[in-house]
Scaffold this active site. Sequence first.
Site, mmCIF file in Angstrom:
data_model
loop_
_atom_site.group_PDB
_atom_site.id
_atom_site.type_symbol
_atom_site.label_atom_id
_atom_site.label_comp_id
_atom_site.label_asym_id
_atom_site.label_seq_id
_atom_site.Cartn_x
_atom_site.Cartn_y
_atom_site.Cartn_z
ATOM 1 N N GLU A 92 39.494 43.360 48.404
ATOM 2 C CA GLU A 92 39.492 43.263 46.958
ATOM 3 C C GLU A 92 38.274 43.842 46.649
ATOM 4 O O GLU A 92 37.367 43.586 47.300
ATOM 5 C CB GLU A 92 39.491 41.937 46.602
ATOM 6 N N CYS A 105 31.681 45.215 42.317
ATOM 7 C CA CYS A 105 31.804 44.021 43.323
ATOM 8 C C CYS A 105 32.619 44.325 44.464
ATOM 9 O O CYS A 105 33.851 44.588 44.366
ATOM 10 C CB CYS A 105 32.335 42.619 42.425
ATOM 11 N N CYS A 112 36.767 35.959 55.510
ATOM 12 C CA CYS A 112 35.424 35.453 55.479
ATOM 13 C C CYS A 112 35.487 34.133 56.594
ATOM 14 O O CYS A 112 36.444 33.388 56.582
ATOM 15 C CB CYS A 112 34.879 34.919 54.155
ATOM 16 N N CYS A 116 33.807 28.222 52.713
ATOM 17 C CA CYS A 116 33.430 27.373 51.507
ATOM 18 C C CYS A 116 34.675 26.801 50.607
ATOM 19 O O CYS A 116 35.731 27.230 50.549
ATOM 20 C CB CYS A 116 32.576 28.557 50.365
ATOM 21 N N CYS A 119 36.425 28.278 47.565
ATOM 22 C CA CYS A 119 36.465 29.944 47.539
ATOM 23 C C CYS A 119 37.834 30.523 48.144
ATOM 24 O O CYS A 119 38.251 29.918 49.206
ATOM 25 C CB CYS A 119 35.179 30.620 48.308
ATOM 26 N N CYS A 341 36.703 35.837 43.517
ATOM 27 C CA CYS A 341 36.709 36.132 45.058
ATOM 28 C C CYS A 341 37.845 35.825 45.907
ATOM 29 O O CYS A 341 38.076 34.663 46.112
ATOM 30 C CB CYS A 341 35.382 35.523 45.557
#
Length: 350
Positions: A92, A105, A112, A116, A119, A341
């Site tokens: 993205e 961004c 990832c 987290c 997220c 995100c």
Amino acid sequence: MKPHLRSLVPEQISQIPELKGLPAFRAAQLIAWVFEQGVFQWQEMKNLPLTLRQTLREVYDLCALEVETRLVSKEDGTRKFLFKLRDGQTIESVIIPMGDHPTFCISSQVGCAMACSFCATARGGLVRNLEPEEIIDQILMLRRDLQKDPHPHFGHRQPNVVFMGMGEPLDNWDNVEQSLSIMMDNRGLGMSRRKIQISTSGPAEGLQRLIKSNPGIGLTLSLGGTTDESRKKTMPVPGRTGVQEAVDLAAAYARNIGRKATLAWVLIAHQTDSPEQAKQLAALAHRGAFKVNLIPMNRLDDGKLKPSDLEKILAFQKILTNKGIPAFIRASGGQDIAAACGQLRRRRQV
Ligand code: SAH
């Protein structure tokens, strides 16, 4: 897969074997097409001889991404892209209107590893690092989108670029560093280091490499907890580096470049919004090296975590500013198009 020309810095392009024996101006023309014009198709390189274009086409790729989905927010004009990479993976990127200029961004990894709790990207784990050309092509795709469909407020303003999309940029430092070289090269994207910002969860090894390389770009450290224990609840993997160590390294970098770094603090109801945490955050930031960005959490589709109430957010901010720490609340754009995100990619996968 062929090597992509935008994996190279301009100087490396001028030395590719396919240009040997040709007049020097051909290299300059090629480099201008690759970066200044930022073309994705060989036939667009109109002033290059057909034979050269054909040779280049046989050896190199020129397009690392295709647009899978493009969404425009009706609320604020935020544009969100889901790009398909050459191996079918998706990432993205977002164009965020910021007053008189756009902010791009961009992502540094597919998925990832940071896990987290708040997220969306974390939910699918890490798939792979992005290559330098996959980072650069995000910028060029977004730039082209604004050229084709100009935003009323930007005119021809240069974008800011923030590594705040998917991934942990300091875990992919070699490729991110190469992309920064291309971005800041005058014959590359010609960007000022002041218009580039890297956001990290703060792995010590990565921060040390950043300090050593000293690219002069802005730094944001995402905290999500003031003690190692509390931080592990929201950001479990960064637990491998202690909060104090990450803050110290970020402060050292900020001192080196002579500009404040940013501490990013996600505000999650009943988890990260207590006055006690605000005081602890102020203590961590209290060395002149930091300002604080408060980010009200964007809701995920499972709805387990909730953003803090506005009242709590303002009280949190007040504690920081009363202690002399510059603290800003980041307005969250593109809620209607899942701009936070990793949300769009996730929506397509489930
Ligand atoms: N791994 C890097 C860069 C990607 S995350 C980092 O941790 O900084 C970029 C920023 O988005 C981080 O500050 C993170 O805290 C924030 N973020 C991620 N998910 C979010 C959500 N649901 N709501 C608000 N901010 C979020």
